[in-house]
Design an enzyme around this catalytic site. Structure first.
Site, PDB file in Angstrom:
ATOM      1  CB  THR A  80      -7.541  -5.546   1.725  1.00 30.11           C
ATOM      2  OG1 THR A  80      -6.583  -4.689   3.364  1.00 30.11           O
ATOM      3  CG2 THR A  80      -7.269  -3.963   1.109  1.00 30.11           C
ATOM      4  CE1 TYR A  92      -0.635   8.907   4.664  1.00 29.07           C
ATOM      5  CE2 TYR A  92       1.902   9.082   3.969  1.00 29.07           C
ATOM      6  CZ  TYR A  92       0.489   9.725   4.566  1.00 29.07           C
ATOM      7  OH  TYR A  92       0.289   9.954   5.945  1.00 29.07           O
ATOM      8  NE  ARG A 151       3.636  12.713  11.126  1.00 26.69           N
ATOM      9  CZ  ARG A 151       3.115  11.325  10.135  1.00 26.69           C
ATOM     10  NH1 ARG A 151       2.510  10.611  10.770  1.00 26.69           N
ATOM     11  NH2 ARG A 151       3.065  11.939  10.064  1.00 26.69           N
ATOM     12  CB  THR A 198      -6.219   7.670   0.953  1.00 23.61           C
ATOM     13  OG1 THR A 198      -6.334   7.139   2.083  1.00 23.61           O
ATOM     14  CG2 THR A 198      -8.026   8.565   1.319  1.00 23.61           C
ATOM     15  CE1 TYR A 207       1.322   6.708  14.297  1.00 12.72           C
ATOM     16  CE2 TYR A 207       2.295   6.847  12.250  1.00 12.72           C
ATOM     17  CZ  TYR A 207       1.865   8.309  13.433  1.00 12.72           C
ATOM     18  OH  TYR A 207       1.822   9.124  13.630  1.00 12.72           O
ATOM     19  CD  GLU A 248      -6.505   4.762   4.452  1.00  9.38           C
ATOM     20  OE1 GLU A 248      -5.661   4.261   3.510  1.00  9.38           O
ATOM     21  OE2 GLU A 248      -5.786   5.933   5.610  1.00  9.38           O
ATOM     22  CG  ASP A 266      -6.168   0.299   3.660  1.00  7.67           C
ATOM     23  OD1 ASP A 266      -5.879  -1.220   3.907  1.00  7.67           O
ATOM     24  OD2 ASP A 266      -4.658   0.915   3.562  1.00  7.67           O
ATOM     25  CE  LYS A 296      -3.967   1.488   7.139  1.00  8.45           C
ATOM     26  NZ  LYS A 296      -4.729   2.764   6.167  1.00  8.45           N
ATOM     27  NE  ARG A 340      -8.601   6.178   9.270  1.00  9.67           N
ATOM     28  CZ  ARG A 340      -7.470   6.324   7.785  1.00  9.67           C
ATOM     29  NH1 ARG A 340      -6.610   5.987   7.937  1.00  9.67           N
ATOM     30  NH2 ARG A 340      -8.386   6.143   6.900  1.00  9.67           N
ATOM     31  CD  GLN A 361      -3.509   4.237  10.617  1.00  9.44           C
ATOM     32  OE1 GLN A 361      -5.038   4.059  10.178  1.00  9.44           O
ATOM     33  NE2 GLN A 361      -2.841   4.658   9.679  1.00  9.44           N
ATOM     34  CG  ASP A 397      -1.589   1.417   1.145  1.00 10.29           C
ATOM     35  OD1 ASP A 397      -2.512   0.965  -0.020  1.00 10.29           O
ATOM     36  OD2 ASP A 397      -1.845   1.407   2.001  1.00 10.29           O
ATOM     37  CD  GLU A 415      -5.391   2.971  -0.231  1.00 11.46           C
ATOM     38  OE1 GLU A 415      -4.695   1.921  -1.147  1.00 11.46           O
ATOM     39  OE2 GLU A 415      -5.418   3.008   1.086  1.00 11.46           O
ATOM     40  CG  HIS A 474      -4.560  10.768   2.440  1.00 16.74           C
ATOM     41  ND1 HIS A 474      -5.290  10.398   3.503  1.00 16.74           N
ATOM     42  CD2 HIS A 474      -4.016   9.221   2.577  1.00 16.74           C
ATOM     43  CE1 HIS A 474      -5.515   9.200   4.230  1.00 16.74           C
ATOM     44  NE2 HIS A 474      -4.013   8.419   3.738  1.00 16.74           N
ATOM     45  CD  GLU A 521      -7.804  12.223   4.153  1.00 18.49           C
ATOM     46  OE1 GLU A 521      -7.012  12.939   2.936  1.00 18.49           O
ATOM     47  OE2 GLU A 521      -7.603  10.870   3.535  1.00 18.49           O
TER      48      GLU A 521
END
Lengths: 378, 378
Positions: free
Chosen positions: B224, B102, B116, B311, B211, B168, B200, B220, B204, B207, B100, B170, B107, B325
Site C-alpha cells: 500500500t 469502504y 456478487r 476507493t 475473501y 485503489e 491500495d 491487498k 483482484r 482477492q 481500510d 484513496e 465503489h 471499475e
C-alpha cells in the site's frame, strides 16, 4: 517440573513501576534476569523484539548458554534469579502486524453452519488455503488486562453493549526474522521464534452484522490477550507431529517440508472451571503452512509479527474453543458447577486458557496461561 | 503557489544515506529542516510520530511558528532551506495500525455488482455503518517504492502471478493523539493530524478467491503506497464541506458534529495519462464518522495509526478510482493515448495519484502525489 531446563520460555518483567521492563526466562518459580545474567543489554530494551531480530543462530546459542549456566553455574546465576511473586509481567513483544487464521476444520464448519445455515458450511477456498485476515495489533494486550465489554451495532437500528461476548482459544506464533518486501519467507524455524497462547475475544453480535463483505472488524478489534511466556520452538521438539492429512493435496508452496504440527493440549476455564479441552494437534492447517501462505504474495515480515491459528476446536463437543460453539450460539447454555449457566460471557467472568505439550523424557512442557476478566461496558 | 504558506505539509527527508531521516515541511521547491529551524530534536527522530504524539495544541503552535518565520524572518530560515532535488523522501510515519474503509457508495455498489451479480449490490449493513477492515501496516510503503507483482491462488487449483493487478485511489488519515483501551475517541480534529494520498494496490483475482468469509488478505497485503507529504487538517479549512446526505439517519455515535467532508479532487494517471478524476467530496461516509466507528467498541488508537477512505469513486464513469471499475472487470479495456489498452496493470506501468483542494483566497492546496511502478513477479 514443567518450568524446568527443557522449557525456559521468554517473557518481559519489571520489579517496580519505575523500571524499564526487562527480558527474562522463567525457571521454576523464578525469573532469570537475562540482561544481568548474560551481560547483554539487548535484554534491557522493554520487549523481546531486539533479541528476536538477531535470528535463529542467536536464539539457539542463547538457549544453550542459559541451560548451561543454570545446570552448571548456579552460584553465578543466583543473583539474577528473581522470585516470580516479586515481578509484574508485561506484553512480551511489541506486536508489529497481527494476523488471525481460521485453521480448524471443525471450528470453520461449526461457524459456517451457524452464520450461513442455508449454505455449505465450508467455503470452496477453505481446503485450498489457510483463510486468514489482519487483526488490530494495537489492541493485543498482556494477560490479566481487563476486557471492557464492547459496544457497537448489533443489527439494523440496534446499538448497545455486546450481548454475545465470546472467547476464541488459539495458539499464536511470534516472528523473529524479517523478510524484504517482495520476497517469500524461507523455512518456518528460521523465521518463527516461538509460541504464545491467544484469547481472541469476540463480540458475536457485532461481528455477525458487520462482517460482510470485508470480514471481522469491531467484533474483534477491542482486545486480543496473549500469554506472558513465549515458548521457543526449541522447547517443543517432542511435541512435533506430522499434522492432519489434507485432501486435496495442497499447492506446492503449501506443501509441508517438515513436521510442524504441534501436540498442544489446551484447556479453557471460566471462573476456574474447565469448560473445554481443545486439541491443537488436530488442526487442519499447520503453522509452517500459514507462514508460507502469508508471504507467498511478497508481503514482508517484521520482527514482532504475530499470527494465530484461529479457534482451536476438535471433533468432540467438549473440545470446542469458543462459547458460540460450546453453546451452539447460545441455544444450549453451559452449566457451570456453581449452578449458573452461560450462553455467553457475563461481566465479572474470568476466562483462562492454559496449554501443555509433551517434553523430553516424559516431562511436561507448560505454556502457561492467558487470562482476562470481563468488566462492564463504559 | 500551491506549496506556499497556506499549505506547508510535513514529510521526512534525508540528504544522504548515512543521515537519520529528519522531519521537514515543504515550502515551494524547498524543504524546511525543522530540527534546525526550530531547534527541536523531536524533528530529528526519523518519522513524524514523536511530533504527532504531542497533540493538537503543539500542531497548531508549530504551524503558526513556521508560517511566521517564513513570512517575517527569511534570513534566519535560509540556512535550513534545502532544495527538494537534494533530498530523498521517506515514509513519513511509522504506521501503527492500518485500517481500510469502504466509504464510496458508487465503489461499493460497482464491486457488489461485479463480485456478487445475483444479489443486491450493497449489503444491508452498508448504509448503517462505514464498513472497514484491517490491512497490513508493515507493507505500507513510501511513494516511489517498486511494486512487485504478487503471486497467489487465483481460484481452485490456479496459482501464479496476479493477472488482475489493480489500484485503489484513496485518501488516508493520520492519527496523532492516542486513546486508552476501552475509551472512545473524542473530536476528530483532536486526534487526526492530517491527510495523505493512498494507493491500495489490489490483486483482484487473488482477492475474489480468498475473501470469503473473512475479507481481503493477500489480495491487498503485498503493498500500500502513501504520498510523502502529510497535509495538516489546518491547511484544508477551505476544503471542508458538509458531506453527502445520509439515508437512513446514522446512529447517534455516527452523527456528524462538524463539517468534515473534504472537497479534494483526485487524479489518477497511468504512465502520465490521466485516466480518472475521482471526487472525494461525494463520499458517503466522512472521516470523522470513520474515526467514531473505529473506536466505538473501545479499540484504542495509537500515534501513527493510518486509516483510509476506501476507493474514491464518483457517479460518472470517468470518476472511478480503480481499474476494475473503469474497465468493468476487464471487459471494457481502457484505451491509452499511446494506442495501447489496459484491462489491468502491466509490468512497467507507473500509476500516479495526485490531489488538490481549494485553499484560502482562491489558492490551490496540492496534496502532492503517490506513485509506484509495477515490476515483474519474482
Amino acid at each position: 517440573m514443567s518450568w524446568g531446563l527443557e522449557n525456559l520460555p521468554y517473557g518481559v518483567f519489571s520489579r517496580n513501576e519505575s523500571e524499564i521492563p526487562r527480558v527474562g526466562v522463567r525457571y521454576g518459580d523464578h525469573v532469570v534476569d537475562l540482561a544481568g545474567a548474560l551481560h547483554d543489554e539487548v535484554f534491557a530494551t522493554g520487549s523481546l523484539n531486539a533479541f528476536l531480530s538477531r535470528g535463529p543462530a542467536a536464539w539457539r546459542d542463547t538457549r544453550a548458554v542459559i541451560q548451561n549456566k543454570l545446570s552448571t553455574d548456579q552460584t553465578a546465576v543466583e543473583p539474577h534469579l528473581i522470585p516470580l511473586d516479586q515481578v509484574t509481567l508485561h506484553l512480551p513483544i511489541e506486536v508489529a502486524d497481527y494476523v488471525d487464521f481460521y485453521c480448524s476444520l471443525e471450528h470453520a464448519s461449526n461457524l459456517g453452519r451457524m452464520f450461513r445455515p442455508n449454505e455449505e458450511p465450508l467455503k470452496p477456498n477453505w481446503r485450498q488455503l489457510p483463510v486468514g485476515y489482519h487483526g488490530r495489533a494495537g489492541t493485543v494486550v498482556a494477560s490479566g488486562t481487563s476486557i471492557v465489554r464492547p459496544s457497537g451495532q448489533r443489527g439494523a437500528g440496534l446499538f448497545g453493549p455486546s450481548a454475545k461476548l465470546d472467547i476464541e482459544a488459539e495458539v499464536g506464533f511470534v516472528v523473529g526474522t524479517p523478510t524484504a518486501l517482495g520476497d517469500r519467507a524461507g523455512r518456518f524455524e528460521d523465521h518463527v521464534f516461538g509460541v504464545t497462547l491467544v484469547n481472541d475475544w469476540s463480540a458475536r453480535d457485532i461481528q455477525a452484522w458487520e462482517y460482510v463483505p470485508l470480514g471481522p472488524f469491531l467484533g474483534k478489534s477491542f482486545a486480543t490477550s496473549i500469554s506472558p511466556w513465549i515458548t521457543p520452538l526449541a522447547a517443543l521438539s517432542q511435541a512435533r507431529v506430522a499434522g492432519r492429512e489434507q485432501d486435496p493435496e495442497p499447492h506446492d508452496y503449501l506443501r509441508r517440508q517438515e513436521r510442524w504440527g504441534l501436540d498442544l493440549s489446551l484447556e479453557v476455564a471460566i471462573n476456574g472451571e474447565v469448560v473445554s479441552r481443545p486439541p491443537y494437534r488436530d488442526m487442519y492447517w499447520t503453522p509452517d503452512q500459514m507462514l508460507a501462505h502469508m508471504t507467498v504474495n511478497g508481503a514482508s515480515l517484521r520482527t514482532g509479527d504475530l499470527y494465530a491459528s484461529g479457534t482451536v476446536s476438535g471433533a468432540e463437543p467438549g473440545e470446542r474453543g469458543s462459547l458460540i460453539e460450546l453453546t451452539w450460539n447460545g441455544t444450549e447454555p453451559l452449566k457451570l458447577p456453581d449452578g449458573s449457566a452461560r450462553a455467553f460471557l457475563e461481566d465479572g467472568d474470568t476466562v483462562t486458557i492454559t496449554a501443555t505439550a509433551p517434553g523430553p523424557g516424559g516431562a511436561v512442557i507448560t505454556l502457561g496461561e492467558v487470562s482476562g476478566t470481563v468488566v462492564p461496558a463504559r
